[in-house]
Design a protein around this motif. Sequence first.
Motif, PDB file in Angstrom:
ATOM      1  N   THR A  68       0.819  -1.395  -0.001  1.00  0.00           N
ATOM      2  CA  THR A  68       0.095  -0.017  -0.059  1.00  0.00           C
ATOM      3  C   THR A  68       0.921   1.163   0.027  1.00  0.00           C
ATOM      4  O   THR A  68       2.143   1.006   0.006  1.00  0.00           O
ATOM      5  N   THR A  69       0.363   2.413  -0.061  1.00  0.00           N
ATOM      6  CA  THR A  69       0.967   3.445  -0.201  1.00  0.00           C
ATOM      7  C   THR A  69       0.362   4.672   0.883  1.00  0.00           C
ATOM      8  O   THR A  69      -0.808   4.680   0.944  1.00  0.00           O
ATOM      9  N   THR A  70       1.383   5.085   1.507  1.00  0.00           N
ATOM     10  CA  THR A  70       0.839   6.506   2.372  1.00  0.00           C
ATOM     11  C   THR A  70       1.508   7.731   2.059  1.00  0.00           C
ATOM     12  O   THR A  70       2.632   7.610   1.412  1.00  0.00           O
ATOM     13  N   THR A  71       1.005   8.637   1.977  1.00  0.00           N
ATOM     14  CA  THR A  71       1.383  10.036   1.695  1.00  0.00           C
ATOM     15  C   THR A  71       1.824  11.098   2.724  1.00  0.00           C
ATOM     16  O   THR A  71       0.757  11.194   3.495  1.00  0.00           O
ATOM     17  N   LEU A  72       2.795  11.482   2.848  1.00  0.00           N
ATOM     18  CA  LEU A  72       3.055  12.667   3.601  1.00  0.00           C
ATOM     19  C   LEU A  72       3.389  13.910   3.021  1.00  0.00           C
ATOM     20  O   LEU A  72       3.742  13.954   1.870  1.00  0.00           O
ATOM     21  N   THR A  73       2.760  15.044   3.754  1.00  0.00           N
ATOM     22  CA  THR A  73       3.085  16.560   3.507  1.00  0.00           C
ATOM     23  C   THR A  73       4.000  16.997   4.301  1.00  0.00           C
ATOM     24  O   THR A  73       3.516  17.172   5.398  1.00  0.00           O
ATOM     25  N   LEU A  74       5.232  17.452   3.807  1.00  0.00           N
ATOM     26  CA  LEU A  74       6.110  18.099   4.608  1.00  0.00           C
ATOM     27  C   LEU A  74       5.764  19.297   4.984  1.00  0.00           C
ATOM     28  O   LEU A  74       5.187  20.065   4.405  1.00  0.00           O
ATOM     29  N   GLY A  75       6.819  19.949   5.800  1.00  0.00           N
ATOM     30  CA  GLY A  75       6.506  21.357   6.136  1.00  0.00           C
ATOM     31  C   GLY A  75       6.885  22.222   5.243  1.00  0.00           C
ATOM     32  O   GLY A  75       6.172  23.390   5.094  1.00  0.00           O
ATOM     33  N   SER A  76       7.615  21.891   4.089  1.00  0.00           N
ATOM     34  CA  SER A  76       7.864  22.640   3.044  1.00  0.00           C
ATOM     35  C   SER A  76       6.890  22.776   1.906  1.00  0.00           C
ATOM     36  O   SER A  76       6.927  23.473   1.171  1.00  0.00           O
ATOM     37  N   GLY A  77       5.867  21.915   2.219  1.00  0.00           N
ATOM     38  CA  GLY A  77       4.909  21.712   1.164  1.00  0.00           C
ATOM     39  C   GLY A  77       4.916  20.603   0.334  1.00  0.00           C
ATOM     40  O   GLY A  77       4.136  20.169  -0.438  1.00  0.00           O
ATOM     41  N   GLU A  78       6.215  19.956   0.300  1.00  0.00           N
ATOM     42  CA  GLU A  78       6.417  18.752  -0.794  1.00  0.00           C
ATOM     43  C   GLU A  78       5.486  17.526  -0.348  1.00  0.00           C
ATOM     44  O   GLU A  78       5.218  17.480   0.953  1.00  0.00           O
ATOM     45  N   THR A  79       5.327  16.839  -1.185  1.00  0.00           N
ATOM     46  CA  THR A  79       4.461  15.720  -0.986  1.00  0.00           C
ATOM     47  C   THR A  79       5.402  14.375  -1.310  1.00  0.00           C
ATOM     48  O   THR A  79       6.258  14.327  -2.010  1.00  0.00           O
ATOM     49  N   VAL A  80       5.316  13.417  -0.300  1.00  0.00           N
ATOM     50  CA  VAL A  80       6.094  12.156  -0.497  1.00  0.00           C
ATOM     51  C   VAL A  80       4.998  10.976  -0.436  1.00  0.00           C
ATOM     52  O   VAL A  80       4.509  10.946   0.663  1.00  0.00           O
ATOM     53  N   ALA A  81       5.113  10.281  -1.391  1.00  0.00           N
ATOM     54  CA  ALA A  81       4.362   8.842  -1.428  1.00  0.00           C
ATOM     55  C   ALA A  81       5.522   7.831  -0.905  1.00  0.00           C
ATOM     56  O   ALA A  81       6.517   7.607  -1.507  1.00  0.00           O
ATOM     57  N   ILE A  82       5.072   6.832   0.057  1.00  0.00           N
ATOM     58  CA  ILE A  82       5.808   5.972   0.476  1.00  0.00           C
ATOM     59  C   ILE A  82       4.865   4.654   0.214  1.00  0.00           C
ATOM     60  O   ILE A  82       3.958   4.372   0.912  1.00  0.00           O
ATOM     61  N   SER A  83       5.566   3.716  -0.509  1.00  0.00           N
ATOM     62  CA  SER A  83       4.953   2.197  -0.570  1.00  0.00           C
ATOM     63  C   SER A  83       5.648   1.176  -0.014  1.00  0.00           C
ATOM     64  O   SER A  83       6.815   1.122  -0.041  1.00  0.00           O
ATOM     65  N   GLY A  84       5.008   0.293   0.596  1.00  0.00           N
ATOM     66  CA  GLY A  84       5.496  -0.753   1.112  1.00  0.00           C
ATOM     67  C   GLY A  84       4.581  -1.707   1.573  1.00  0.00           C
ATOM     68  O   GLY A  84       3.358  -1.705   1.611  1.00  0.00           O
ATOM     69  N   PHE A  85       5.204  -3.025   2.287  1.00  0.00           N
ATOM     70  CA  PHE A  85       4.342  -3.938   2.894  1.00  0.00           C
ATOM     71  C   PHE A  85       5.192  -4.624   4.301  1.00  0.00           C
ATOM     72  O   PHE A  85       6.138  -4.459   4.197  1.00  0.00           O
ATOM     73  N   SER A  86       4.530  -5.280   4.980  1.00  0.00           N
ATOM     74  CA  SER A  86       4.981  -6.155   6.097  1.00  0.00           C
ATOM     75  C   SER A  86       4.712  -7.551   5.690  1.00  0.00           C
ATOM     76  O   SER A  86       3.692  -8.042   5.315  1.00  0.00           O
ATOM     77  N   TYR A  87       5.554  -8.359   6.372  1.00  0.00           N
ATOM     78  CA  TYR A  87       5.577 -10.125   6.133  1.00  0.00           C
ATOM     79  C   TYR A  87       4.383 -10.526   6.969  1.00  0.00           C
ATOM     80  O   TYR A  87       4.381 -10.099   8.274  1.00  0.00           O
ATOM     81  N   PRO A  88       3.407 -11.229   6.358  1.00  0.00           N
ATOM     82  CA  PRO A  88       2.357 -11.928   6.983  1.00  0.00           C
ATOM     83  C   PRO A  88       3.040 -13.203   7.725  1.00  0.00           C
ATOM     84  O   PRO A  88       2.261 -13.710   8.636  1.00  0.00           O
ATOM     85  N   GLN A  89       3.910 -13.704   7.390  1.00  0.00           N
ATOM     86  CA  GLN A  89       4.659 -14.891   7.847  1.00  0.00           C
ATOM     87  C   GLN A  89       6.046 -14.684   7.718  1.00  0.00           C
ATOM     88  O   GLN A  89       6.854 -13.865   6.920  1.00  0.00           O
ATOM     89  N   ARG A  90       6.820 -15.759   7.994  1.00  0.00           N
ATOM     90  CA  ARG A  90       8.223 -15.789   8.086  1.00  0.00           C
ATOM     91  C   ARG A  90       8.654 -15.651   6.747  1.00  0.00           C
ATOM     92  O   ARG A  90       9.647 -15.045   6.427  1.00  0.00           O
ATOM     93  N   TRP A  91       8.130 -16.534   5.786  1.00  0.00           N
ATOM     94  CA  TRP A  91       8.709 -16.600   4.537  1.00  0.00           C
ATOM     95  C   TRP A  91       7.688 -15.901   3.465  1.00  0.00           C
ATOM     96  O   TRP A  91       6.536 -16.188   3.598  1.00  0.00           O
ATOM     97  N   VAL A  92       8.320 -15.265   2.638  1.00  0.00           N
ATOM     98  CA  VAL A  92       7.461 -14.744   1.480  1.00  0.00           C
ATOM     99  C   VAL A  92       8.069 -14.878   0.200  1.00  0.00           C
ATOM    100  O   VAL A  92       9.126 -14.332   0.046  1.00  0.00           O
ATOM    101  N   THR A  93       7.604 -15.819  -0.792  1.00  0.00           N
ATOM    102  CA  THR A  93       8.324 -16.345  -1.770  1.00  0.00           C
ATOM    103  C   THR A  93       7.761 -15.732  -3.044  1.00  0.00           C
ATOM    104  O   THR A  93       8.551 -15.818  -4.036  1.00  0.00           O
ATOM    105  N   ALA A  94       6.538 -14.892  -2.929  1.00  0.00           N
ATOM    106  CA  ALA A  94       6.099 -14.335  -4.103  1.00  0.00           C
ATOM    107  C   ALA A  94       6.868 -13.151  -4.493  1.00  0.00           C
ATOM    108  O   ALA A  94       7.691 -12.456  -3.694  1.00  0.00           O
ATOM    109  N   ASP A  95       6.621 -12.900  -5.745  1.00  0.00           N
ATOM    110  CA  ASP A  95       7.340 -11.672  -6.328  1.00  0.00           C
ATOM    111  C   ASP A  95       6.613 -10.275  -6.037  1.00  0.00           C
ATOM    112  O   ASP A  95       5.839  -9.727  -6.679  1.00  0.00           O
ATOM    113  N   VAL A  96       6.640  -9.776  -4.673  1.00  0.00           N
ATOM    114  CA  VAL A  96       5.997  -8.775  -4.181  1.00  0.00           C
ATOM    115  C   VAL A  96       6.558  -7.434  -4.800  1.00  0.00           C
ATOM    116  O   VAL A  96       5.797  -6.583  -4.979  1.00  0.00           O
ATOM    117  N   ALA A  97       7.753  -7.359  -5.235  1.00  0.00           N
ATOM    118  CA  ALA A  97       8.124  -6.151  -5.929  1.00  0.00           C
ATOM    119  C   ALA A  97       7.220  -5.996  -7.291  1.00  0.00           C
ATOM    120  O   ALA A  97       7.050  -4.742  -7.473  1.00  0.00           O
TER     121      ALA A  97
END
Length: 403
Positions: A117-146
Amino acid sequence: MKFIHAADLHLDSPFLGLTSLPAQLAARVRRSTFDAATKIFDRALAEHVDFVLLAGDLFDRAEQSVAAQAYLFDQFTRLQTAQIPVVISFGNHDYATDQHQVVAYPDNVTVFGPQVTTTTLTLGSGETVAISGFSYPQRWVTADVAATYPAHAATDWHIGMLHGAVTTGGVNDHYAPFTLAELQPKHYDYWALGHIHQHQVLATQPPIVYAGNPQGRAVNETGARGAYLVTSRGRQLVPTFFPTAVLAWETATLTTQATTLVALGRAVVTWLTEHPAQLPTLTALTIKTTQPLSATDQARLADWPTLLQRTQRAALQAAQRYFVRLTVHATTTPLAAPQLDQDYWARGAAQVFTPANLQTVFGKLTQEPSLADWLEQVAPQDLQQAASQRLNQWLRGEHTDVS
């Protein structure tokens, strides 16, 4: 814009196998992952960064201790007071952490779920930053998440967070494997990677960076440990590494002409004097003798490393070193018949001691986290050397372990 990229804090690391450490040093080792992490949060406050990215394995295991949870809560609260957001993706060591977390993080903390998923931050300068990522649901993740990461958003900056193993393609890996060729077409401005403990810049346009871990946890994690301060220069994001480790690990080899254990001890003290450490350093020293020891001294090798540690405390303290492993490879009288066929051994060893064979031999045992961690720290050449030493001892009729 300015932010910190860190990963693999591994709070609560048990530091197995260090039971012989002096009490004061043992306590310092147990605190080390926390103390190193504190340097990251202190730097974030001192630099007045816009946000902090923590790319996986904040904890060493899914079941976090109360002390580790409380520590992170306090650090996140410090950042909240300074109005610094924190974005977290959990990795293979602290997977499914929401199942165990009993205290809500402060409002400045965003934790990614099991899907990208993607979260978006708006900085004090007015710039916007999108940050995309995920967390492991279990110890091994073999799928092509990228492949599921979105293209660059309509923001000033877009950053990807990924806790996984870089491959060259076609490699079966348990830890969210990806290739550089998959990441670069996303046209992100920065990739904040976790999982590999050695800090490294895989690419510069855009920066694709492993932060490494802030504190080495075993003798195979030598060298500088830390995190990255990332700053914008025009339309580029430039990462600058900064060290955070409070103690170091080192492997070293001493070759000596000593023919007695007394002379061997003097050689070690001289080595300590000539090799002082900058930080308290847990050292694995291999001693190679060029001349045979007497049969009597050879028989006493098993107890000699422990005796040396206790009698040379002053030299060790002055050099800021402690030997976590002291191995003696003493030259012995050449074997009489039967001679070991070295050429045959070399050819056989090259075929047997390979990463693929290790994986096959250990098989499903690696599903146990502690065994998997141990296997990650064992190099094929270490097993080959140990096997060679044991075989030679057997051929000489010796059964003493001198390491």
